[in-house]
Write a protein that holds these residues in place. Structure first.
Motif, PDB file in Angstrom:
ATOM      1  N   ASP A   1      -9.329   7.884 -14.373  1.00 40.40           N
ATOM      2  CA  ASP A   1      -9.780   6.556 -14.790  1.00 40.40           C
ATOM      3  C   ASP A   1     -10.419   6.540 -16.176  1.00 40.40           C
ATOM      4  OD1 ASP A   1     -12.358   7.561 -14.494  1.00 40.40           O
ATOM      5  OD2 ASP A   1     -12.921   6.196 -12.881  1.00 40.40           O
ATOM      6  N   GLY A   2     -10.238   7.621 -16.916  1.00 37.45           N
ATOM      7  CA  GLY A   2     -10.834   7.730 -18.241  1.00 37.45           C
ATOM      8  C   GLY A   2     -12.118   8.537 -18.233  1.00 37.45           C
ATOM      9  N   GLU A   3     -12.712   8.704 -17.038  1.00 38.90           N
ATOM     10  CA  GLU A   3     -13.954   9.455 -16.919  1.00 38.90           C
ATOM     11  C   GLU A   3     -13.927  10.482 -15.796  1.00 38.90           C
ATOM     12  OE1 GLU A   3     -17.346   6.890 -16.704  1.00 38.90           O
ATOM     13  OE2 GLU A   3     -16.586   5.607 -18.302  1.00 38.90           O
ATOM     14  N   GLN A   4     -13.255  10.129 -14.692  1.00 38.74           N
ATOM     15  CA  GLN A   4     -13.214  11.042 -13.556  1.00 38.74           C
ATOM     16  C   GLN A   4     -11.897  10.917 -12.817  1.00 38.74           C
ATOM     17  OE1 GLN A   4     -16.398  10.030 -10.919  1.00 38.74           O
ATOM     18  NE2 GLN A   4     -15.508   8.097 -10.321  1.00 38.74           N
ATOM     19  N   MET A   5     -11.617  11.910 -11.973  1.00 40.05           N
ATOM     20  CA  MET A   5     -10.406  11.931 -11.174  1.00 40.05           C
ATOM     21  C   MET A   5     -10.717  11.317  -9.818  1.00 40.05           C
ATOM     22  SD  MET A   5      -7.346  13.023 -11.976  1.00 40.05           S
ATOM     23  CE  MET A   5      -7.451  14.373 -13.132  1.00 40.05           C
ATOM     24  N   CYS A   6      -9.877  10.384  -9.381  1.00 37.00           N
ATOM     25  CA  CYS A   6     -10.014   9.750  -8.075  1.00 37.00           C
ATOM     26  C   CYS A   6      -8.786  10.116  -7.248  1.00 37.00           C
ATOM     27  CB  CYS A   6     -10.073   8.233  -8.214  1.00 37.00           C
ATOM     28  SG  CYS A   6     -11.372   7.636  -9.283  1.00 37.00           S
ATOM     29  N   TYR A   7      -8.992  10.603  -6.048  1.00 37.44           N
ATOM     30  CA  TYR A   7      -7.890  10.998  -5.176  1.00 37.44           C
ATOM     31  C   TYR A   7      -7.707   9.937  -4.110  1.00 37.44           C
ATOM     32  CZ  TYR A   7      -8.059  15.522  -7.419  1.00 37.44           C
ATOM     33  OH  TYR A   7      -8.017  16.518  -8.345  1.00 37.44           O
ATOM     34  N   CYS A   8      -6.522   9.330  -4.082  1.00 37.49           N
ATOM     35  CA  CYS A   8      -6.238   8.315  -3.086  1.00 37.49           C
ATOM     36  C   CYS A   8      -6.231   8.967  -1.718  1.00 37.49           C
ATOM     37  CB  CYS A   8      -4.912   7.633  -3.388  1.00 37.49           C
ATOM     38  SG  CYS A   8      -4.978   6.790  -4.969  1.00 37.49           S
ATOM     39  N   GLY A   9      -6.910   8.348  -0.805  1.00 35.05           N
ATOM     40  CA  GLY A   9      -7.072   8.911   0.525  1.00 35.05           C
ATOM     41  C   GLY A   9      -8.477   9.458   0.733  1.00 35.05           C
ATOM     42  N   ASP A  10      -9.209   9.686  -0.374  1.00 40.48           N
ATOM     43  CA  ASP A  10     -10.605  10.072  -0.237  1.00 40.48           C
ATOM     44  C   ASP A  10     -11.370   8.907   0.385  1.00 40.48           C
ATOM     45  OD1 ASP A  10     -10.164  12.538  -1.347  1.00 40.48           O
ATOM     46  OD2 ASP A  10     -11.189  12.148  -3.235  1.00 40.48           O
ATOM     47  N   GLU A  11     -12.546   9.163   0.843  1.00 39.57           N
ATOM     48  CA  GLU A  11     -13.375   8.166   1.514  1.00 39.57           C
ATOM     49  C   GLU A  11     -13.435   6.853   0.735  1.00 39.57           C
ATOM     50  OE1 GLU A  11     -15.557   6.735   4.585  1.00 39.57           O
ATOM     51  OE2 GLU A  11     -14.826   8.780   4.499  1.00 39.57           O
ATOM     52  N   GLY A  12     -12.840   5.807   1.286  1.00 40.12           N
ATOM     53  CA  GLY A  12     -12.929   4.465   0.716  1.00 40.12           C
ATOM     54  C   GLY A  12     -12.002   4.167  -0.442  1.00 40.12           C
ATOM     55  N   ILE A  13     -11.235   5.155  -0.928  1.00 41.30           N
ATOM     56  CA  ILE A  13     -10.345   4.943  -2.082  1.00 41.30           C
ATOM     57  C   ILE A  13      -8.955   4.560  -1.576  1.00 41.30           C
ATOM     58  CG2 ILE A  13      -9.237   6.025  -4.069  1.00 41.30           C
ATOM     59  CD1 ILE A  13     -11.935   6.485  -4.847  1.00 41.30           C
ATOM     60  N   CYS A  14      -8.402   3.480  -2.114  1.00 39.87           N
ATOM     61  CA  CYS A  14      -7.080   2.998  -1.700  1.00 39.87           C
ATOM     62  C   CYS A  14      -6.236   2.692  -2.935  1.00 39.87           C
ATOM     63  CB  CYS A  14      -7.207   1.734  -0.869  1.00 39.87           C
ATOM     64  SG  CYS A  14      -8.116   1.978   0.647  1.00 39.87           S
ATOM     65  N   LEU A  15      -4.933   2.894  -2.791  1.00 40.41           N
ATOM     66  CA  LEU A  15      -3.978   2.602  -3.852  1.00 40.41           C
ATOM     67  C   LEU A  15      -3.125   1.423  -3.415  1.00 40.41           C
ATOM     68  CD1 LEU A  15      -2.348   3.329  -6.465  1.00 40.41           C
ATOM     69  CD2 LEU A  15      -0.953   4.787  -5.000  1.00 40.41           C
ATOM     70  N   SER A  16      -2.954   0.469  -4.300  1.00 37.62           N
ATOM     71  CA  SER A  16      -2.105  -0.685  -4.042  1.00 37.62           C
ATOM     72  C   SER A  16      -1.041  -0.729  -5.135  1.00 37.62           C
ATOM     73  CB  SER A  16      -2.941  -1.956  -4.062  1.00 37.62           C
ATOM     74  OG  SER A  16      -2.134  -3.085  -3.884  1.00 37.62           O
ATOM     75  N   ILE A  17       0.203  -0.863  -4.730  1.00 38.72           N
ATOM     76  CA  ILE A  17       1.299  -0.967  -5.679  1.00 38.72           C
ATOM     77  C   ILE A  17       1.999  -2.286  -5.413  1.00 38.72           C
ATOM     78  CG2 ILE A  17       3.488   0.030  -6.456  1.00 38.72           C
ATOM     79  CD1 ILE A  17       2.430   2.750  -5.491  1.00 38.72           C
TER      80      ILE A  17
ATOM     81  N   PHE B   1       0.839  -1.187   0.000  1.00 39.84           N
ATOM     82  CA  PHE B   1       0.000   0.000   0.000  1.00 39.84           C
ATOM     83  C   PHE B   1       0.874   1.236   0.000  1.00 39.84           C
ATOM     84  CE2 PHE B   1      -2.649  -3.309   1.749  1.00 39.84           C
ATOM     85  CZ  PHE B   1      -3.790  -3.159   0.989  1.00 39.84           C
ATOM     86  N   ALA B   2       0.428   2.276  -0.674  1.00 38.74           N
ATOM     87  CA  ALA B   2       1.175   3.530  -0.721  1.00 38.74           C
ATOM     88  C   ALA B   2       1.216   4.136   0.676  1.00 38.74           C
ATOM     89  CB  ALA B   2       0.506   4.498  -1.685  1.00 38.74           C
ATOM     90  N   PRO B   3       2.329   4.750   1.055  1.00 36.02           N
ATOM     91  CA  PRO B   3       2.427   5.382   2.369  1.00 36.02           C
ATOM     92  C   PRO B   3       1.373   6.473   2.527  1.00 36.02           C
ATOM     93  CG  PRO B   3       4.503   5.586   1.138  1.00 36.02           C
ATOM     94  CD  PRO B   3       3.522   4.904   0.253  1.00 36.02           C
ATOM     95  N   MET B   4       0.943   6.696   3.747  1.00 41.00           N
ATOM     96  CA  MET B   4      -0.117   7.669   4.009  1.00 41.00           C
ATOM     97  C   MET B   4       0.298   9.099   3.661  1.00 41.00           C
ATOM     98  SD  MET B   4      -2.691   5.988   4.808  1.00 41.00           S
ATOM     99  CE  MET B   4      -3.779   7.261   5.365  1.00 41.00           C
ATOM    100  N   ASN B   5       1.592   9.410   3.718  1.00 40.34           N
ATOM    101  CA  ASN B   5       1.994  10.777   3.423  1.00 40.34           C
ATOM    102  C   ASN B   5       2.225  11.006   1.930  1.00 40.34           C
ATOM    103  OD1 ASN B   5       4.301   9.288   3.185  1.00 40.34           O
ATOM    104  ND2 ASN B   5       5.601  10.677   4.347  1.00 40.34           N
ATOM    105  N   ALA B   6       2.123   9.973   1.127  1.00 41.32           N
ATOM    106  CA  ALA B   6       2.263  10.121  -0.321  1.00 41.32           C
ATOM    107  C   ALA B   6       0.925  10.593  -0.897  1.00 41.32           C
ATOM    108  CB  ALA B   6       2.669   8.798  -0.956  1.00 41.32           C
ATOM    109  N   ALA B   7       1.006  11.434  -1.899  1.00 42.40           N
ATOM    110  CA  ALA B   7      -0.209  11.945  -2.537  1.00 42.40           C
ATOM    111  C   ALA B   7      -0.265  11.430  -3.969  1.00 42.40           C
ATOM    112  CB  ALA B   7      -0.213  13.469  -2.524  1.00 42.40           C
ATOM    113  N   TYR B   8      -1.371  10.778  -4.306  1.00 41.57           N
ATOM    114  CA  TYR B   8      -1.578  10.249  -5.643  1.00 41.57           C
ATOM    115  C   TYR B   8      -3.001  10.550  -6.071  1.00 41.57           C
ATOM    116  CZ  TYR B   8       2.457   7.315  -4.590  1.00 41.57           C
ATOM    117  OH  TYR B   8       3.698   6.863  -4.253  1.00 41.57           O
ATOM    118  N   ARG B   9      -3.188  10.598  -7.364  1.00 45.01           N
ATOM    119  CA  ARG B   9      -4.534  10.639  -7.904  1.00 45.01           C
ATOM    120  C   ARG B   9      -4.521   9.829  -9.190  1.00 45.01           C
ATOM    121  NH1 ARG B   9      -5.283  16.788 -10.242  1.00 45.01           N
ATOM    122  NH2 ARG B   9      -3.876  16.528 -12.003  1.00 45.01           N
ATOM    123  N   VAL B  10      -5.710   9.424  -9.636  1.00 46.60           N
ATOM    124  CA  VAL B  10      -5.828   8.594 -10.834  1.00 46.60           C
ATOM    125  C   VAL B  10      -6.951   9.146 -11.708  1.00 46.60           C
ATOM    126  CG1 VAL B  10      -6.462   6.311 -11.694  1.00 46.60           C
ATOM    127  CG2 VAL B  10      -4.964   6.513  -9.719  1.00 46.60           C
TER     128      VAL B  10
END
Length: 150
Positions: A15-31, A4-13
């Motif tokens: 997805d072809g239709e909308q922007m998702c910000y990791c750390g938003d409610e329920g959104i998680c990034l796995s690397i 999992f990405a560290p909590m202090n890292a900032a990422y967004r994705v």
């Protein structure tokens, strides 16, 4: 098993239709490892708790973007991300780049965050002690902002 990405890292994705910000409610990034057991493929995935994967590195439409260490000037804390379109304006008289606003895309170049204007063939540092930065859009939802950036 992925990491999992560290909590202090900032990422967004995008997805072809909308922007998702990791750390938003329920959104998680796995690397980590994706794909088959035989051939290990490394990549990333963004998932929403209760729904599963909503974007991943192999779907050919999603883009993972790192957050910079810079925030929009004179506003509530709004992080600037790769792919943002930023308007930079000098605040000091006789500033380094002159009084004209500079508009471009935020990119990482040789380890430094920069604002790049392809039309002008010009690149400026994102960080400046004498200029303000304002996010006016991003390259996925507002590409037309770069077309007129002179």
């Amino acid at each position: 098993m992925g990491r999992f990405a560290p909590m202090n890292a900032a990422y967004r994705v995008w997805d072809g239709e909308q922007m998702c910000y990791c750390g938003d409610e329920g959104i998680c990034l796995s690397i980590g490892e994706l794909g088959s057991i035989e051939g290990k493929v490394f990549g990333w995935s963004v998932w929403l708790r209760g729904y599963g994967v909503i974007a991943h590195s192999g779907d050919l439409k999603s883009v993972l973007m790192n957050g910079t260490d810079q925030f929009q000037t004179h506003s509530r804390l709004k992080r600037i991300y790769a792919g943002d379109i930023v308007k930079q304006e000098e605040t000091a008289p006789g500033g380094l780049f002159g009084p004209e606003p500079f508009i471009g895309e935020v990119k990482m170049i040789d380890g430094s965050w920069c604002i790049v204007n392809e039309k002008k063939e010009e690149c400026r540092p994102l960080f400046s002690e004498t200029a303000t930065n304002k996010v006016i859009g991003d390259v996925y939802q507002n590409p037309e902002l770069l077309e007129g950036a002179e």
